[in-house]
Design a protein around this motif. Structure first.
Motif, PDB file in Angstrom:
ATOM      1  N   GLY A  25       0.788  -1.219   0.000  1.00 48.64           N
ATOM      2  CA  GLY A  25       0.000   0.000   0.000  1.00 48.64           C
ATOM      3  C   GLY A  25       0.823   1.273   0.000  1.00 48.64           C
ATOM      4  O   GLY A  25       0.285   2.357   0.194  1.00 48.64           O
ATOM      5  N   HIS A  26       2.135   1.176  -0.212  1.00 55.93           N
ATOM      6  CA  HIS A  26       2.967   2.385  -0.262  1.00 55.93           C
ATOM      7  C   HIS A  26       2.914   3.043  -1.632  1.00 55.93           C
ATOM      8  O   HIS A  26       3.169   4.219  -1.786  1.00 55.93           O
ATOM      9  CB  HIS A  26       4.426   2.062   0.083  1.00 55.93           C
TER      10      HIS A  26
ATOM     11  N   THR B  55      -7.297  -4.618  -0.910  1.00 61.20           N
ATOM     12  CA  THR B  55      -6.711  -3.525  -0.128  1.00 61.20           C
ATOM     13  C   THR B  55      -6.427  -2.292  -0.984  1.00 61.20           C
ATOM     14  O   THR B  55      -6.183  -1.224  -0.475  1.00 61.20           O
ATOM     15  CB  THR B  55      -5.401  -3.963   0.550  1.00 61.20           C
ATOM     16  N   ILE B  56      -6.427  -2.467  -2.312  1.00 66.39           N
ATOM     17  CA  ILE B  56      -6.172  -1.309  -3.179  1.00 66.39           C
ATOM     18  C   ILE B  56      -7.384  -0.380  -3.183  1.00 66.39           C
ATOM     19  O   ILE B  56      -7.255   0.831  -3.208  1.00 66.39           O
ATOM     20  CB  ILE B  56      -5.882  -1.768  -4.626  1.00 66.39           C
TER      21      ILE B  56
ATOM     22  N   PRO C 169      -8.042   5.148   5.633  1.00 64.17           N
ATOM     23  CA  PRO C 169      -7.972   4.805   7.059  1.00 64.17           C
ATOM     24  C   PRO C 169      -7.981   3.295   7.318  1.00 64.17           C
ATOM     25  O   PRO C 169      -7.266   2.812   8.177  1.00 64.17           O
ATOM     26  CB  PRO C 169      -9.243   5.447   7.647  1.00 64.17           C
ATOM     27  N   GLU C 170      -8.768   2.569   6.517  1.00 63.19           N
ATOM     28  CA  GLU C 170      -8.808   1.113   6.697  1.00 63.19           C
ATOM     29  C   GLU C 170      -7.450   0.495   6.392  1.00 63.19           C
ATOM     30  O   GLU C 170      -6.973  -0.392   7.096  1.00 63.19           O
ATOM     31  CB  GLU C 170      -9.839   0.498   5.746  1.00 63.19           C
ATOM     32  N   ARG C 171      -6.841   0.978   5.307  1.00 61.60           N
ATOM     33  CA  ARG C 171      -5.550   0.432   4.901  1.00 61.60           C
ATOM     34  C   ARG C 171      -4.478   0.769   5.941  1.00 61.60           C
ATOM     35  O   ARG C 171      -3.621  -0.032   6.264  1.00 61.60           O
ATOM     36  CB  ARG C 171      -5.162   0.959   3.523  1.00 61.60           C
TER      37      ARG C 171
ATOM     38  N   LEU D 243      -4.803  -1.519   8.830  1.00 60.93           N
ATOM     39  CA  LEU D 243      -4.188  -2.802   8.490  1.00 60.93           C
ATOM     40  C   LEU D 243      -2.670  -2.714   8.680  1.00 60.93           C
ATOM     41  O   LEU D 243      -2.035  -3.605   9.235  1.00 60.93           O
ATOM     42  CB  LEU D 243      -4.520  -3.118   7.024  1.00 60.93           C
ATOM     43  N   GLY D 244      -2.102  -1.606   8.229  1.00 58.98           N
ATOM     44  CA  GLY D 244      -0.663  -1.390   8.344  1.00 58.98           C
ATOM     45  C   GLY D 244      -0.181  -1.356   9.785  1.00 58.98           C
ATOM     46  O   GLY D 244       0.989  -1.599  10.064  1.00 58.98           O
ATOM     47  N   ARG D 245      -1.092  -1.002  10.708  1.00 52.71           N
ATOM     48  CA  ARG D 245      -0.693  -0.947  12.118  1.00 52.71           C
ATOM     49  C   ARG D 245      -0.972  -2.245  12.858  1.00 52.71           C
ATOM     50  O   ARG D 245      -0.471  -2.455  13.948  1.00 52.71           O
ATOM     51  CB  ARG D 245      -1.470   0.172  12.831  1.00 52.71           C
TER      52      ARG D 245
END
Lengths: 227, 256
Positions: B52-53, B73-74, B79-81, B84-86
């Protein structure tokens, strides 16, 4: 348990003038549970290649290799990974490990991967290392610094930690002294007795006649030699 | 079984230049996949698109979320992504400095991720942070020191602790052992393998070090000019490579 049907293998060396080398063609045989089959043939006949094909380490161009029902020629990597964890063991001639990992953990790892609790796996590992005469003071050290014979025995201990229903043994008695050779042969006999199907390469003729029920001459399947 | 991550047709262009083209694969829980290739082959672009970067020009990255099952995820909201990243995702950067806050203590670096998922009790956070520093073999007495006072290898281990403290299910790693000396690499490999086994992590590791993938990865993809030219079991691809470029790659490794 292990079944090969019309199996063939070629290597294409793209960077060496696209040379195509036919190594093995039309191999068919089967190994039943409790049976040990020796692969024989001159050096370069393709014994190790065939063994690596059965393990899924080398790709097979044609034919079927079934192990416990799974055709590894047409399987997804994750199915082969699962097969190697549960069903198919392989004792290679070389030990390949993550540096720094103690010998005891190296041997216990196949069991840990199956979800066996740490202490139980280590008990089994200790028993095997004792049986193979690796002194206890070495267990906490990484096997990367061991002698050739010691590494070979660690490799064997690791290969026999889990009771695989199918096993491939590449020169398991090479570079071992008489006492340790005896231990390895009895391990193989025990595995046969519990019903494991085994394919082995033994240059040690006495060992071969003792544990193997049949011999398969790989030279027969090597194009160019057979013809 | 549902794949943890299902990547379909990922393509990323930089103007007329291709970053990566039409990459598809499935990753299952507990699997570690390696991506190798020369520099410029698109492996980092691909990793960043999946994590997602970067936004790919085409394709889907479907992740099996804990709450809602498989989601692309694209197309999910920012905020949802980020959430997920956290939580379920972790990203280990090649340079630890990119993944750490250099002005915050080691304990703070680990604790921050815990706070981001709602932990508020200072004592608990500190205990967990100290526990994780121990797991990555950083002495507990260094918990209040800033990462600027750490060696490169320690920074890398701190970055791993920071990423794994929230129990992610998928870890993206970009050259995790790059630039570290060999003894530190071995320690890190040992650590990563233990974590993968004990926590049941799945991981995608981008590297150009074939020895690292052989020890860590179950599966391997070889990339060249933005495309996947070969994929399979790690030991099969390394021992019996089929494509001309993979053969060249494997045969070019110097033996020690």
């Amino acid at each position: 348990m292990i079944e090969l049907k019309d199996v063939s293998k070629t290597f294409t060396l793209h960077n060496q003038g696209s040379a195509v080398i036919e190594v093995i063609s039309d191999v068919s045989f089967a190994v039943a549970p409790g049976e040990c089959v020796a692969l024989t043939g001159a050096s370069g006949a393709g014994k190790s290649t065939l063994m690596r094909m059965i393990y899924g380490n080398y790709l097979t161009q044609a034919g079927e290799i079934r192990i416990g029902g799974l055709d590894i020629v047409r399987s997804e990597p994750r199915d082969i990974i699962k097969l190697r964890r549960d069903v198919l063991g392989y004792v290679s001639q070389f030990l390949r490990v993550v540096p720094r990992v103690p010998t005891l953990d190296v041997v216990a790892e196949p069991l840990r991967a199956l979800g066996v609790p740490a202490d139980e796996a280590q008990d089994r590992a200790s028993a095997l290392l004792t049986q193979l005469n690796i002194p206890e003071r070495l267990w906490s050290l990484s096997p990367t610094t061991f002698s050739g014979g010691e590494q070979q025995r660690v490799n064997i201990a690791r290969g026999f930690a889990h009771s695989y229903p199918a096993m491939l043994l590449d020169e398991p008695t090479a570079s071992l002294d008489a006492a340790n050779r005896e231990v390895v042969l009895s391990l193989i006999e025990d595995a046969k007795a519990r019903g494991a199907a085994i394919i082995g390469i033994f240059h040690d003729e006495a060992a071969r006649t003792r544990v193997c029920d049949r011999e398969i001459d790989v030279g027969r399947f090597t194009p160019g030699i057979a013809a | 079984m549902t794949p943890l991550l299902s990547v379909q047709g990922i393509t990323k262009r930089y103007g007329a230049h291709i970053g990566c083209a039409d990459v598809s694969f499935n990753l299952y829980p507990g699997e570690v996949m390696g991506i190798v290739g020369e520099s410029g082959s698109g492996k980092s672009t691909l990793l960043n698109c999946m994590a997602g970067h970067l936004t790919p020009d085409a394709g889907q990255v479907v992740f099996d979320t804990r709450t809602d099952g498989p989601r692309d995820t694209i197309t999910m909201s920012e905020p949802e992504r980020r959430m997920l990243g956290r939580t379920d995702w972790a990203f280990v950067h090649q340079h630890a400095r990119d993944g750490l806050r250099m002005g915050v203590s080691a304990g703070g670096n680990v604790g921050e991720r815990l706070m981001a998922v709602g932990e508020r009790h200072y004592g608990d956070i500190r205990d967990k942070a100290t526990d994780w520093l121990g797991r990555v073999e950083i002495d507990a007495s260094r918990v209040d020191d800033r990462p600027t006072t750490f060696s490169g290898g320690m920074q890398q281990r701190l970055q791993i602790a920071r990423n794994l403290v929230t129990g992610p299910r998928l870890v993206f790693m970009d050259e995790p052992t790059g630039g570290l000396d060999v003894s530190v690499q071995a320690r890190l490999l040992d650590l990563l393998r233990g974590l993968v086994r004990d926590m049941g992590l799945s991981a995608i590791i981008v590297t150009h070090d074939l020895a690292v993938v052989r020890l860590l990865a179950d599966r391997l993809m070889v990339m060249k000019s933005g495309r996947v030219i070969e994929a399979g079991l790690t030991d099969q691809v390394l021992d019996d490579p089929q494509h001309a470029y993979s053969q060249l790659l494997v045969s070019s490794v110097l033996q020690v």
